[in-house]
Design an enzyme around this catalytic site. Structure first.
Site, short mmCIF file in Angstrom:
data_model
loop_
_atom_site.label_atom_id
_atom_site.label_comp_id
_atom_site.label_asym_id
_atom_site.label_seq_id
_atom_site.Cartn_x
_atom_site.Cartn_y
_atom_site.Cartn_z
N ASN A 49 22.69 47.60 23.65
CA ASN A 49 23.15 46.61 24.63
C ASN A 49 22.91 45.25 23.98
O ASN A 49 21.78 44.79 23.90
CB ASN A 49 22.34 46.76 25.93
CG ASN A 49 22.63 45.64 26.92
OD1 ASN A 49 23.60 44.90 26.76
ND2 ASN A 49 21.78 45.51 27.93
N TRP A 50 24.00 44.67 23.50
CA TRP A 50 23.85 43.43 22.74
C TRP A 50 23.53 42.22 23.61
O TRP A 50 23.15 41.17 23.11
CB TRP A 50 25.14 43.16 21.94
CG TRP A 50 25.36 44.07 20.79
CD1 TRP A 50 24.67 45.22 20.49
CD2 TRP A 50 26.35 43.92 19.75
NE1 TRP A 50 25.17 45.79 19.34
CE2 TRP A 50 26.20 45.01 18.87
CE3 TRP A 50 27.35 42.99 19.50
CZ2 TRP A 50 27.01 45.18 17.74
CZ3 TRP A 50 28.16 43.15 18.38
CH2 TRP A 50 27.99 44.23 17.52
N LYS A 51 23.76 42.36 24.92
CA LYS A 51 23.55 41.24 25.86
C LYS A 51 24.39 40.03 25.43
O LYS A 51 25.47 40.22 24.90
CB LYS A 51 22.06 40.92 25.96
CG LYS A 51 21.23 42.17 26.26
CD LYS A 51 19.86 41.88 26.75
CE LYS A 51 19.16 43.20 27.04
NZ LYS A 51 17.87 43.02 27.69
N HIS A 69 23.09 46.35 35.33
CA HIS A 69 21.90 46.01 34.53
C HIS A 69 21.01 45.07 35.36
O HIS A 69 21.51 44.25 36.12
CB HIS A 69 22.32 45.35 33.22
CG HIS A 69 21.18 45.20 32.26
ND1 HIS A 69 20.26 44.18 32.38
CD2 HIS A 69 20.79 45.95 31.21
CE1 HIS A 69 19.35 44.32 31.41
NE2 HIS A 69 19.65 45.39 30.70
N GLY A 107 12.69 43.67 27.13
CA GLY A 107 12.53 42.47 26.31
C GLY A 107 11.10 41.96 26.23
O GLY A 107 10.85 40.85 25.76
N GLU A 111 19.53 42.46 34.63
CA GLU A 111 19.82 41.03 34.43
C GLU A 111 21.01 40.62 35.29
O GLU A 111 21.05 39.50 35.80
CB GLU A 111 20.06 40.76 32.93
CG GLU A 111 18.75 40.80 32.16
CD GLU A 111 18.86 41.29 30.72
OE1 GLU A 111 19.98 41.29 30.16
OE2 GLU A 111 17.82 41.67 30.15
N SER A 157 12.37 47.96 25.66
CA SER A 157 11.57 47.85 24.44
C SER A 157 11.54 49.14 23.60
O SER A 157 10.52 49.46 22.98
CB SER A 157 10.14 47.37 24.76
OG SER A 157 10.19 46.10 25.38
N GLY A 204 18.12 47.18 23.74
CA GLY A 204 18.51 45.77 23.68
C GLY A 204 18.20 45.17 22.32
O GLY A 204 18.94 45.36 21.35
N GLY A 205 17.09 44.46 22.25
CA GLY A 205 16.71 43.72 21.04
C GLY A 205 16.86 44.49 19.74
O GLY A 205 17.44 43.98 18.77
N GLU A 229 15.60 51.74 33.40
CA GLU A 229 15.01 50.62 32.67
C GLU A 229 14.01 49.87 33.56
O GLU A 229 14.42 49.04 34.39
CB GLU A 229 16.10 49.63 32.24
CG GLU A 229 17.12 50.24 31.31
CD GLU A 229 17.85 49.17 30.50
OE1 GLU A 229 17.84 49.27 29.27
OE2 GLU A 229 18.39 48.22 31.10
P1 PGA Z 1 15.20 45.70 25.30
O1 PGA Z 1 16.41 45.68 26.37
O2 PGA Z 1 15.40 46.91 24.46
O3 PGA Z 1 15.38 44.42 24.52
O4 PGA Z 1 13.94 45.73 26.07
C1 PGA Z 1 16.86 46.85 26.97
C2 PGA Z 1 17.97 46.54 27.95
O5 PGA Z 1 17.86 45.57 28.70
O6 PGA Z 1 18.98 47.27 28.00
#
Ligand code: PGA
Length: 248
Positions: free
Chosen positions: A9-11, A94, A172, A96, A212, A233-234, A166
């Site tokens: 997930n590149w966000k 998500h 994050g 966010e 994470s 994500g990251g 999640e």
């Molecule tokens: P993260 O993000 O791996 O950076 O914690 C995961 C996500 O929000 O899908």
């Protein structure tokens, strides 16, 4: 036997040219016949990323989608736009988007139904806050997200859907849920699906863990009986993603 699904997930990262560069770096690292590999990318990156992924095992996903077909919804992206561009998956609900853009369970449900109608596989996210975990209402909250999110979804459609668990406090933050915590909730989600539908549907639906995930913890997390891969994500923006995809 459920096939693992490991999605990045590149966000809100990567301009179109950076996106192509990243795909070219990751392409040779993410080959794995045993897992579905998906890059969920910003809308503007979808076309160049799809082009760059041609001939590879990488499938392209979007990070959001609107629940109407077309029309006066300035700034939104329709399901037809996604399918025409070659998108196979879409991240929906998500945390966010729920937090910053006020998406509700009912909105997520409309999007899930619309995506399925168009043959796009939803990756429907759910997860609790730290406060909810400390209050002991994690599973109540997640069951609500899942039950509303799957309203009017048929069993056959549910079988093809992906759920991403999640925990918000793990996103994050570098603070991964313990393997036991992640497995416990993923198992609870599977039980919830069995209640809504039946055991066969619960046995087929794929449930990812996200929050994470990194090259160091992926193997243990993905080895759990109810964890069918990850939403990353990251670490999906780095060469490490290759190690996550090839976690074994
Ligand atoms: P993260 O993000 O791996 O950076 O914690 C995961 C996500 O929000 O899908």
């Amino acid at each position: 036997m459920r096939k693992k699904i490991i999605a990045g997930n590149w966000k809100m990262n990567m301009t179109p040219s950076q996106a192509v560069e990243l795909v070219n770096t990751l392409k040779p690292l993410v080959a794995n016949e045993e897992a579905d590999v998906v890059f969920c990318v910003p809308a503007i990156d979808i076309v160049p990323v799809t082009e760059a992924c041609k001939g590879t095992n990488i499938q392209v996903g979007a990070e959001n989608m609107y629940f109407e077909e077309s029309g006066a919804y300035t700034g939104e992206i329709s399901p037809d736009m996604l399918t025409d561009a070659g998108v196979k998956y879409v991240v929906l609900g998500h945390s966010e988007r729920r937090e910053y853009f006020h998406e509700t369970n009912a909105d997520v449900n409309k999007k899930v139904l619309k995506a399925l109608e168009h043959g796009i596989t939803p990756i429907m996210c759910c997860g609790e806050t730290l406060e909810q975990r400390e209050q002991g209402v994690t599973m109540d909250f997640i069951r609500q997200q899942v039950k509303v999110g799957f309203q009017n979804v048929t069993a056959d459609q549910a079988k093809t859907t992906v759920i991403a668990y999640e925990p918000i406090w793990a996103i994050g933050t570098g603070k991964t849920a313990t393997t036991e915590q992640a497995e416990e909730v993923c198992r609870g989600i599977r039980e919830c699906i069995a209640e809504i539908y039946d055991d066969a549907t619960a046995a087929e639906i794929r449930i990812q863990y996200g929050g994470s995930v990194n090259a160091g913890n992926a193997a243990e997390l993905f080895a759990q009986p109810d964890i069918d891969g990850g939403l990353v994500g990251g670490a999906s923006l780095k060469a490490d993603f290759g190690k996550i995809v090839n976690y074994k």
